[in-house]
Design a protein around this motif. Structure first.
Motif, PDB file in Angstrom:
ATOM      1  N   UNK A  52      -7.300  -2.821  -9.155  1.00  0.00           N
ATOM      2  CA  UNK A  52      -6.821  -3.936  -8.335  1.00  0.00           C
ATOM      3  C   UNK A  52      -7.634  -3.965  -7.044  1.00  0.00           C
ATOM      4  N   UNK A  53      -7.947  -5.140  -6.592  1.00  0.00           N
ATOM      5  CA  UNK A  53      -8.703  -5.272  -5.350  1.00  0.00           C
ATOM      6  C   UNK A  53      -7.840  -5.008  -4.131  1.00  0.00           C
ATOM      7  N   UNK A  54      -6.536  -5.180  -4.265  1.00  0.00           N
ATOM      8  CA  UNK A  54      -5.607  -5.047  -3.147  1.00  0.00           C
ATOM      9  C   UNK A  54      -4.731  -3.818  -3.330  1.00  0.00           C
ATOM     10  N   UNK A  55      -4.513  -3.081  -2.232  1.00  0.00           N
ATOM     11  CA  UNK A  55      -3.620  -1.926  -2.286  1.00  0.00           C
ATOM     12  C   UNK A  55      -2.181  -2.357  -2.540  1.00  0.00           C
TER      13      UNK A  55
ATOM     14  N   UNK B  80      -5.743   1.921  -9.720  1.00  0.00           N
ATOM     15  CA  UNK B  80      -6.735   2.239  -8.690  1.00  0.00           C
ATOM     16  C   UNK B  80      -7.122   1.011  -7.881  1.00  0.00           C
ATOM     17  N   UNK B  81      -7.446   1.267  -6.630  1.00  0.00           N
ATOM     18  CA  UNK B  81      -8.168   0.290  -5.813  1.00  0.00           C
ATOM     19  C   UNK B  81      -9.641   0.715  -5.812  1.00  0.00           C
ATOM     20  N   UNK B  82     -10.388   0.260  -4.822  1.00  0.00           N
ATOM     21  CA  UNK B  82     -11.800   0.643  -4.739  1.00  0.00           C
ATOM     22  C   UNK B  82     -11.987   2.150  -4.617  1.00  0.00           C
ATOM     23  N   UNK B  83     -10.929   2.865  -4.185  1.00  0.00           N
ATOM     24  CA  UNK B  83     -11.021   4.319  -4.030  1.00  0.00           C
ATOM     25  C   UNK B  83     -11.327   5.019  -5.344  1.00  0.00           C
TER      26      UNK B  83
END
Length: 974
Positions: free
Chosen positions: A307-310, A383-386
């Motif tokens: 997902x792009x958003x937390x 997951x996000x970008x992390x």
């Protein structure tokens, strides 16, 4: 040695270190490294082992011999702060193999198994690692604390794993979380004789350019002797642009390797992507991701959700748990081991603990096999970008939203990474058609993003058709049209160029402030309009530190710096809103406790710091919650933390880029390490290191005033687990010398607290920090005393060994040896001997086991400098040196604890005229400026680092000898 022998040697050694034979591309890269012909970049698909660059470098460094230009240190830089440090794990596996403890030893064939001990021993010998030594590894990221052993031996091979911020700030003389006295030494070691390997270089273009700028500046300096070079090797699985220089890529023959063919999709497709449009309803993305992910339950063992958003990631995880609970007929609480989050804005301790959970381990490998739980259930990671970069995750299926192409490629690289799925792994991409549409009324940023996402979808739909989707195997992703790549990828930010003037200002590390010193962040991250961030940590000593003057608070936190595991970083806007909401919840909790007759917490304190300086103090009480904020100078503003409304820009501006310290009683941290206004206070919120990290442990004691019977009470605020058995000894008013030596503890800082009732006649408590000092030559304290002559003689001998191992030219080596032989002569002053509590008999001492009041601002390096200038018996040591090298010797003596860059306190009891002292300090500053022009900023810093490393080595040896003597005495007594 023939090339055939080199290839055979490489194959055997590589197998011993890694457990498997090298691939063709690894042999080719080794041969280039061995020849000193590093490519300008390495561009390889995800999943074929780019981290093996470490093993290749290590073997090339060993087999090339002493004359190689291949650097001694490998600095492995990964941009994302992920839950697990895959690069560190790789380095630790190499070290274990060198020590004969390889986890893959059972996978070796019989002949290699028999020869492995001899191969490892020969490799260590060629690397210059002593029999009782090991490969030095340091991690400057995640929950791990920096093991500074790599700074103590500049000739030893070392692997340093770090983030862009940690590596870049050190390279540019601005080391984050470091005292300014240590910054120049680490700049010298990172910027000289180091190979910077930048993993996923496409996501760190500013850092890439910063290192290139440093390389250009270094080329512009013609040093008196050749300084070992800094080299850069960018790695990427995404960038296929044709830039200047040579790019190392897979060649046709490389696909003959069955593993390469399998993982890149050359043999059979590794993943199939399909696009699905979202319905135009509220929360459509959350529900669609969760629904699609739940559909894989029972058919795939591991499923990734990106997902792009937390916020969307958190909501998706919650929705997924509800769907799984319903379909499986269980409670949501039973799914804690099935669905886990990998997001930013979590504390380091909890983020790193995820690696131990079954959920995470299901996506990894152990001893070459999938580390799947035996229960057969499907595991999910949201997951996000992390989770896009740096973690070696491998999923059977994935569901994700649409993001720019370079991130899509990273995400896809975490699906069927090893090509071991029976068929092409399914990947579902949910997208909102409305987001791809461009309206004339849209802002330019929104238009650009819409066009970028539309271009990404178009580029992926141009891949070969596969069933009802598209073949997204790495071999096809690497063949995407360059123009399509550019249109679909995020453009790099505006990146300023590092000029010599910037470096010269940064290099003035002994100045606390300098008007010409730029912030290094834009040079490492680019000029971006990102949300400001705030760091949050929970400390048991906050209530007591809040009673002290600002300078003492700053000194305390310099003596006990926050560990990465203690820190949570989140957008400032979220932190400010969390504070407001948590204060309200905290007050409700207090009211409920009072109504039920329970004891409730009194008013709480908080502290705000920025760049090591105290900028705010807060008090949270029933009737008010005030942050007393100081923006500059003595100007103070009172800000209400419990405001009404949505946002408070004054609070946000005050907390931007700051560190907020909270009391554990305040709470606000959930079990996953994220901010949660509903989470009550817990005693364990002050992070304590594991036993293996005991050197980073901090014992905080509160010593109360003596009572009428003369006994003082000692309260332990924090005790690391490794010291649990010594709690009784730590509660003593004076920790006995034998206990201090046994535990390796030193009092690092203390302060007398003002009385709480503000009665000046009341005696006050004392707050003390005790820690295992990492002896590095920075202090005159030691577990046993050592004479000045003995210390300097040992340092001279050690410098002789170091210069020989480094192969330094005779005149430079002679200068270093001569100067370190007198570097501590200024310790002979009475003020210094008294200040460290040196014994009266046998003076002068270089190290003292006693305790004294301090030297009152006198710096022994300045005394040593003046001895070398004016005392004939000391100055003789530098006789015969050329003027240039004598100046270098004088500077190294003055700067060996980080001063004289350019300033050093002008104080010496042996001179009664202040003007003379001021002139000596001025000449030291001028000498520094001239030498930096001659040797270059990094060259001079490297020479200083050599000097300091020898001092540290000798000091640590004394400490180890003292610990060994104590251990022997204890064993004899037992």
């Amino acid at each position: 040695m023939s090339s055939e022998m080199i290839s055979l040697s490489f194959d055997t050694t590589f197998k011993v270190l890694t457990g498997h034979a090298p691939m063709c591309w690894q042999r080719r890269l080794f041969e280039r490294m061995l020849a000193g012909d590093l490519p300008d970049a390495v561009d390889l698909p995800t999943g074929i082992g780019k981290t093996s660059v470490m093993a290749i470098w290590l073997i090339a460094r060993a087999l090339a011999g002493a004359e190689t230009a291949l650097p001694r240190r490998l600095v492995y830089v990964v941009d994302r702060r992920v839950v697990v440090d895959q690069a560190t794990a790789e380095a630790e596996r190499l070290r274990a193999a060198l020590e004969g403890n390889a986890e893959h030893s059972g996978a070796l064939d019989a002949e290699t198994t028999v020869n492995a001990p001899q191969i490892a021993a020969e490799l260590k010998k060629r690397l210059g690692i002593e029999d009782d030594g090991s490969l030095l590894i340091s991690t400057l990221r995640g929950g791990k604390a920096d093991d500074r052993a790599w700074t103590y031996d500049a000739a030893a091979p070392a692997i340093i794993v770090c983030t862009v911020d940690m590596a870049g700030s050190r390279l540019l003389f601005s080391g984050y979380r470091m005292s300014r006295w240590s910054r120049s030494a680490q700049a010298g070691l990172i910027g000289v004789d180091s190979l910077i390997v930048l993993d996923e270089a496409h996501i760190a273009p500013a850092f890439h350019k910063a290192v290139q700028n440093v390389l250009e500046l270094q080329k512009q300096t013609s040093t008196p002797v050749q300084i070992p070079a800094l080299k850069l090797l960018p790695l990427s699985a995404t960038s296929h642009e044709d830039g200047p220089g040579t790019v190392f890529r897979l060649e046709v023959d490389d696909y003959d390797d069955s593993l390469v063919a399998c993982r890149t999709g050359r043999t059979r497709p590794t993943k199939r992507i399909a696009f699905e449009a979202l319905p135009g309803v509220k929360d459509a993305l959350r529900d669609a991701l969760a629904e699609r992910a739940a559909a894989f339950d029972g058919t795939s063992r591991t499923v990734l959700i990106f997902c792009n958003s937390r916020a969307v990631a958190s909501d998706t995880a919650d929705t997924l748990r509800k769907k799984l609970a319903k379909s499986r007929g269980v409670k949501e609480a039973d799914l804690t081991e099935d669905v886990a989050l990998i997001t930013g804005a979590r504390r380091g301790k909890e983020r790193d603990a995820l690696v131990e959970k079954e959920t995470y381990r299901a996506f990894t490998y152990k001893d070459g096999e999938r580390d799947l739980p035996t229960d057969g259930r499907t595991r999910y990671l949201v997951c996000t970008a992390a989770g896009e970069v740096g973690a070696d995750l491998d999923a059977d299926a994935a569901v994700m939203d649409l993001v720019p192409l370079e991130r899509m490629i990273q995400r896809l690289g975490r699906v069927n990474r090893r090509g071991e799925c029976a068929g092409a792994a399914p990947v579902v991409i949910r997208y909102d058609p409305a987001v791809l549409q461009v309206s004339a009324s849209d802002r330019e940023e929104k238009k650009a993003e819409a066009m970028r996402l539309a271009a990404t979808k178009a580029a992926l739909e141009a891949l070969p058709r596969l069933d009802d989707g598209f073949d997204a195997s790495p071999v096809h992703l690497s063949a995407l049209d360059p123009n399509a790549r550019r249109a679909a990828s995020t453009p790099p930010p505006e990146i300023p160029t590092i000029e010599r003037e910037h470096v010269e200002a940064w290099a003035l590390t002994s100045l606390k402030d300098h008007p010409g010193r730029s912030d290094v962040e834009p040079f490492l991250r680019g000029i971006v309009d990102d949300e400001p961030q705030t760091m949050v940590a929970w400390r048991a000593d906050v209530a007591y530190l809040a009673r002290l003057p600002a300078r003492k608070v700053e000194a305390a936190l310099a003596a006990a710096r926050l560990m990465p595991a203690e820190i949570l970083e989140a957008p400032t806007r979220e932190v400010a809103q969390f504070l407001r909401d948590r204060i309200k919840a905290f007050r409700r909790e207090r009211e409920e406790a009072q109504e039920s007759g329970e004891e409730s917490s009194p008013s709480l304190r908080l502290l705000a710091l920025k760049r090591g300086r105290l900028i705010g103090r807060g008090t949270i009480a029933d009737a008010s919650a005030i942050l007393e904020f100081s923006a500059a100078g003595d100007q103070r503003t009172e800000l209400a933390l419990d405001w009404d409304g949505k946002r408070n820009e004054e609070i946000e501006n005050a907390l931007a880029q700051a560190t907020l310290l909270l009391e554990p009683t305040f709470g606000g941290l959930d079990q996953d390490g994220a901010l949660d206004a509903k989470a009550a206070g817990r005693d364990d919120l002050h992070v304590q290191p594991k036993d293996v990290d005991v050197q980073q442990g901090l014992v905080i004691r509160l010593v109360t005033p003596a009572s009428e019977n003369g006994e003082a009470e000692v309260r332990l605020l924090t005790v690391p687990p490794a010291f649990d058995s010594a709690k009784a000894a730590l509660r003593q008013y004076e920790i006995a010398p034998a206990v201090r030596r046994r535990l390796g503890l030193r009092r690092a800082w203390f302060a007398e607290l003002p009385p709480e009732d503000e009665d000046p006649d009341d005696s006050s408590s004392v707050l003390e920090y005790w820690r295992h000092w990492d002896i590095d030559g920075e202090t005159g304290a030691a577990s046993q005393s050592q004479g000045l002559g003995e210390h300097q003689a040992e340092a001279k001998a050690e410098m002789g060994r170091l210069t020989l191992r480094l192969g330094l030219p005779p005149e430079l080596a002679d200068t270093l040896i001569r100067s370190i032989a007198i570097h501590d002569s200024g310790k002979a002053r009475v003020i210094w001997q008294d200040g460290v509590g040196a014994p009266r008999d046998g003076r002068p001492y270089a190290k003292s086991a006693g305790r004294g009041p301090g030297a009152g601002g006198y710096r022994h390096e300045f005394g040593s400098l003046r001895d070398a200038l004016y005392k004939e018996e000391i100055a003789t040591a530098l006789a015969g040196l050329s003027d240039e090298y004598r100046d270098l010797a004088l500077h190294l003596i003055a700067s060996h604890h980080g001063r004289a860059r350019p300033s050093i306190p002008a104080q010496d009891e042996e001179e009664i005229f202040p003007s003379v002292l001021d002139e000596d300090a001025l000449q030291a500053a001028i000498r520094y400026v001239c030498l930096q022009r001659r040797w270059g900023p990094w060259g001079l810093a490297w020479l200083e680092a050599l000097f300091r490393s020898v001092d540290a080595t000798v000091s640590r040896r004394l400490e180890k000898d003292g610990e060994a003597d104590t251990s022997a005495t204890r064993e004899a007594a037992q």
